[in-house]
Design a protein around this motif. Structure first.
Motif, PDB file in Angstrom:
ATOM      1  N   PHE A 284       0.837  -1.188   0.000  1.00 51.01           N
ATOM      2  CA  PHE A 284       0.000   0.000   0.000  1.00 51.01           C
ATOM      3  C   PHE A 284       0.880   1.249   0.000  1.00 51.01           C
ATOM      4  O   PHE A 284       1.981   1.251   0.564  1.00 51.01           O
ATOM      5  N   THR A 285       0.385   2.314  -0.610  1.00 48.60           N
ATOM      6  CA  THR A 285       1.082   3.589  -0.556  1.00 48.60           C
ATOM      7  C   THR A 285       0.920   4.183   0.849  1.00 48.60           C
ATOM      8  O   THR A 285       0.068   3.737   1.627  1.00 48.60           O
ATOM      9  N   THR A 286       1.707   5.191   1.145  1.00 49.94           N
ATOM     10  CA  THR A 286       1.619   5.823   2.464  1.00 49.94           C
ATOM     11  C   THR A 286       0.225   6.394   2.714  1.00 49.94           C
ATOM     12  O   THR A 286      -0.337   6.242   3.809  1.00 49.94           O
ATOM     13  N   ASP A 287      -0.363   7.031   1.699  1.00 54.47           N
ATOM     14  CA  ASP A 287      -1.714   7.601   1.856  1.00 54.47           C
ATOM     15  C   ASP A 287      -2.749   6.505   2.092  1.00 54.47           C
ATOM     16  O   ASP A 287      -3.692   6.684   2.874  1.00 54.47           O
ATOM     17  N   GLU A 288      -2.580   5.370   1.422  1.00 55.42           N
ATOM     18  CA  GLU A 288      -3.510   4.254   1.611  1.00 55.42           C
ATOM     19  C   GLU A 288      -3.359   3.667   3.018  1.00 55.42           C
ATOM     20  O   GLU A 288      -4.356   3.297   3.660  1.00 55.42           O
ATOM     21  N   ILE A 289      -2.124   3.581   3.492  1.00 52.31           N
ATOM     22  CA  ILE A 289      -1.885   3.081   4.855  1.00 52.31           C
ATOM     23  C   ILE A 289      -2.546   3.995   5.880  1.00 52.31           C
ATOM     24  O   ILE A 289      -3.196   3.540   6.824  1.00 52.31           O
ATOM     25  N   LEU A 290      -2.410   5.298   5.668  1.00 52.32           N
ATOM     26  CA  LEU A 290      -3.028   6.260   6.598  1.00 52.32           C
ATOM     27  C   LEU A 290      -4.545   6.164   6.568  1.00 52.32           C
ATOM     28  O   LEU A 290      -5.208   6.348   7.592  1.00 52.32           O
ATOM     29  N   ALA A 291      -5.104   5.872   5.389  1.00 59.90           N
ATOM     30  CA  ALA A 291      -6.558   5.706   5.288  1.00 59.90           C
ATOM     31  C   ALA A 291      -7.028   4.522   6.137  1.00 59.90           C
ATOM     32  O   ALA A 291      -8.042   4.606   6.845  1.00 59.90           O
ATOM     33  N   VAL A 292      -6.270   3.416   6.064  1.00 59.55           N
ATOM     34  CA  VAL A 292      -6.605   2.234   6.857  1.00 59.55           C
ATOM     35  C   VAL A 292      -6.441   2.526   8.349  1.00 59.55           C
ATOM     36  O   VAL A 292      -7.303   2.179   9.163  1.00 59.55           O
TER      37      VAL A 292
ATOM     38  N   ASN B 231      -8.749  12.373   1.826  1.00 59.41           N
ATOM     39  CA  ASN B 231      -8.172  11.824   0.597  1.00 59.41           C
ATOM     40  C   ASN B 231      -9.060  10.676   0.112  1.00 59.41           C
ATOM     41  O   ASN B 231      -8.829   9.508   0.445  1.00 59.41           O
ATOM     42  N   LYS B 232     -10.078  11.036  -0.656  1.00 55.55           N
ATOM     43  CA  LYS B 232     -11.040  10.040  -1.130  1.00 55.55           C
ATOM     44  C   LYS B 232     -10.405   9.028  -2.067  1.00 55.55           C
ATOM     45  O   LYS B 232     -10.714   7.834  -2.032  1.00 55.55           O
ATOM     46  N   GLU B 233      -9.492   9.491  -2.920  1.00 57.55           N
ATOM     47  CA  GLU B 233      -8.852   8.603  -3.889  1.00 57.55           C
ATOM     48  C   GLU B 233      -8.056   7.509  -3.181  1.00 57.55           C
ATOM     49  O   GLU B 233      -8.135   6.329  -3.559  1.00 57.55           O
ATOM     50  N   ALA B 234      -7.283   7.903  -2.165  1.00 54.66           N
ATOM     51  CA  ALA B 234      -6.482   6.920  -1.432  1.00 54.66           C
ATOM     52  C   ALA B 234      -7.376   5.933  -0.690  1.00 54.66           C
ATOM     53  O   ALA B 234      -7.083   4.733  -0.621  1.00 54.66           O
ATOM     54  N   TYR B 235      -8.497   6.425  -0.146  1.00 54.28           N
ATOM     55  CA  TYR B 235      -9.400   5.558   0.599  1.00 54.28           C
ATOM     56  C   TYR B 235     -10.041   4.528  -0.330  1.00 54.28           C
ATOM     57  O   TYR B 235     -10.111   3.336  -0.002  1.00 54.28           O
ATOM     58  N   ILE B 236     -10.491   4.980  -1.493  1.00 57.64           N
ATOM     59  CA  ILE B 236     -11.104   4.060  -2.457  1.00 57.64           C
ATOM     60  C   ILE B 236     -10.086   3.042  -2.942  1.00 57.64           C
ATOM     61  O   ILE B 236     -10.375   1.845  -3.052  1.00 57.64           O
ATOM     62  N   SER B 237      -8.873   3.505  -3.228  1.00 59.16           N
ATOM     63  CA  SER B 237      -7.820   2.602  -3.671  1.00 59.16           C
ATOM     64  C   SER B 237      -7.512   1.552  -2.609  1.00 59.16           C
ATOM     65  O   SER B 237      -7.340   0.365  -2.912  1.00 59.16           O
ATOM     66  N   ALA B 238      -7.470   1.978  -1.344  1.00 58.40           N
ATOM     67  CA  ALA B 238      -7.211   1.037  -0.249  1.00 58.40           C
ATOM     68  C   ALA B 238      -8.337   0.010  -0.132  1.00 58.40           C
ATOM     69  O   ALA B 238      -8.081  -1.184   0.061  1.00 58.40           O
ATOM     70  N   LEU B 239      -9.578   0.467  -0.255  1.00 57.99           N
ATOM     71  CA  LEU B 239     -10.725  -0.446  -0.180  1.00 57.99           C
ATOM     72  C   LEU B 239     -10.663  -1.501  -1.285  1.00 57.99           C
ATOM     73  O   LEU B 239     -10.927  -2.688  -1.045  1.00 57.99           O
TER      74      LEU B 239
END
Length: 412
Positions: A263-271, A365-373
């Protein structure tokens, strides 16, 4: 036919039929035609893999549940409860010994019934879809550790129940409730960390850049943590996991290395924002108090049902004993799960929605959250299009597509 016999039979049959109907509706939803519903979020190959895995797992579950129901009915109708009671009465006449053996043997019977299903999932299905990397030796080691822990917990609970019953008779339930409350509190705050450390290698192998970003984010949302623990799940599985443990200033974040590595850093933060949301919104306290309250109610009812001779006769047991009553009470209780499960899962899904909102409101960061999901759904092979009926009864989380739609429409 005895009243409790009818109630239990109806409960068992209704539970199985309801599960079967919900699963068959899922099969209908998993047809390729429904790819149109998710084509903007998953590739066709990912959809097919997730759908085929969900279908294969559901087929295995249907067979497993049927065999468990059949085995339970056979154990019941062929006087298995009485036979087991007759056996423990041949042991040295110590009430705690008799009761513990009875509970442990019955528990082992249930474990044995599910062993073939878990072997199939771990050594065929998960390997076929490249979810699991478990070798036979690792599987045996991990499951031996798990069941040793489960048996230890079952033994502690059994001994506590029987000792309290001997000492306090009809007032045993509130003594056990006090002990159970202490266990539940410790479980809430420490079990996730201790359990993962017990089963996995844990280290702090996270890059300084990611570590700083995580600590900065946690400080910004006023959620101080004492350490970041990475458990090495990639040796065994592709699945993603994250959670918090501890309380106060001693909270620690626990992340799978699959999350850190993919996961990218932004995706990790979303989780992390989602998991922190559960804590900040006191969901762990809500769950803890619910467990404490429901345990008290169940123990109070056990006080009445465990010595009800009518229940014993329904299971062909004609000698009243507290330890047999506990097992029979649990069987009777399990037949009512169909009525309370939707309520429990609805509450849990509302908590998931609130945690999503918390994360979005702070990460922005909606994009990172959707990508993480999407990544979590694909790597964990979630059902891409679960039927609403199945979700209503059996989902304690929100389906991925519903979560993505919510994120898309959320106003930052």
């Amino acid at each position: 036919m005895k009243l409790y016999t009818v109630i239990i039979l109806i409960g068992i049959v209704l539970n199985y039929i309801n599960y079967l109907v919900a699963t068959l509706l899922n099969f209908v939803n998993l047809k390729s035609a429904n790819y149109e519903k998710v084509k903007d979020y998953f590739s066709y190959l990912d959809f097919k893999k997730m759908a085929l895995y969900a279908q294969a797992r559901s087929r295995a579950e249907i067979v497993s549940v049927f065999l468990c129901v059949f085995a339970l009915l056979a154990f019941w109708l062929f006087a298995g409860f009485k036979t087991l009671d007759d056996f423990v009465r041949t042991l040295p006449r110590y009430f705690i010994l008799e009761g513990s053996v009875y509970v442990i043997v019955f528990f082992s019977y249930l474990v044995l019934l599910n062993s073939a299903y878990y072997m199939y999932i771990n050594f065929y299905l998960d390997k076929k879809y490249r979810v699991s990397r478990l070798s036979i030796s690792e599987f045996l080691i991990v499951n031996t550790k798990k069941y040793l822990l489960y048996y230890a917990m079952a033994l502690v609970i059994s001994i506590t129940l029987f000792t309290s019953y001997i000492l306090y008779d009809e007032n045993f339930w509130w003594i056990v409730w006090i002990v159970a409350t202490i266990i539940i509190v410790l479980y809430t705050y420490y079990y996730p960390s201790l359990y993962l450390r017990y089963l996995n290698k844990v280290n702090n192998a996270v890059s300084p850049e990611i570590r700083d970003k995580i600590l900065e984010f946690c400080e910004r949302i006023d959620f101080p943590i004492s350490q970041i623990n990475i458990f090495e799940s990639s040796r065994r599985t592709n699945r993603i996991n994250a959670m918090f443990a501890g309380f106060g200033k001693n909270k620690s974040i626990i992340l799978s290395d699959n999350l850190i590595n993919n996961f990218t850093t932004d995706e990790i933060l979303a989780v992390i924002g989602h998991e922190a949301g559960h804590y900040k919104l006191n969901h762990h306290l809500h769950k803890m108090f619910y467990r404490i309250f429901s345990t008290g109610i169940l123990l109070f009812l056990l006080n009445y049902f465990a010595n009800d001779f009518t229940i014993f006769k329904s299971f062909y047991v004609y000698n009243i004993s507290f330890y047999v009553g506990i097992v029979l009470y649990c069987v009777l209780l399990s037949t009512s799960i169909i009525y309370i499960l939707p309520f429990i899962n609805s509450k849990l899904r509302k908590m998931e929605r609130a945690a999503d909102t918390f994360s979005l409101s702070h990460t922005k960061n909606k994009e990172a959250y959707i990508s993480a999901l999407k990544k979590v759904a694909v790597r964990n092979l979630y059902n891409p299009v679960p039927h609403k009926y199945y979700v209503f009864f059996y989902y304690n989380r929100i389906p991925t597509i519903d979560r993505i739609h919510y994120v898309e429409n959320y106003e930052l």
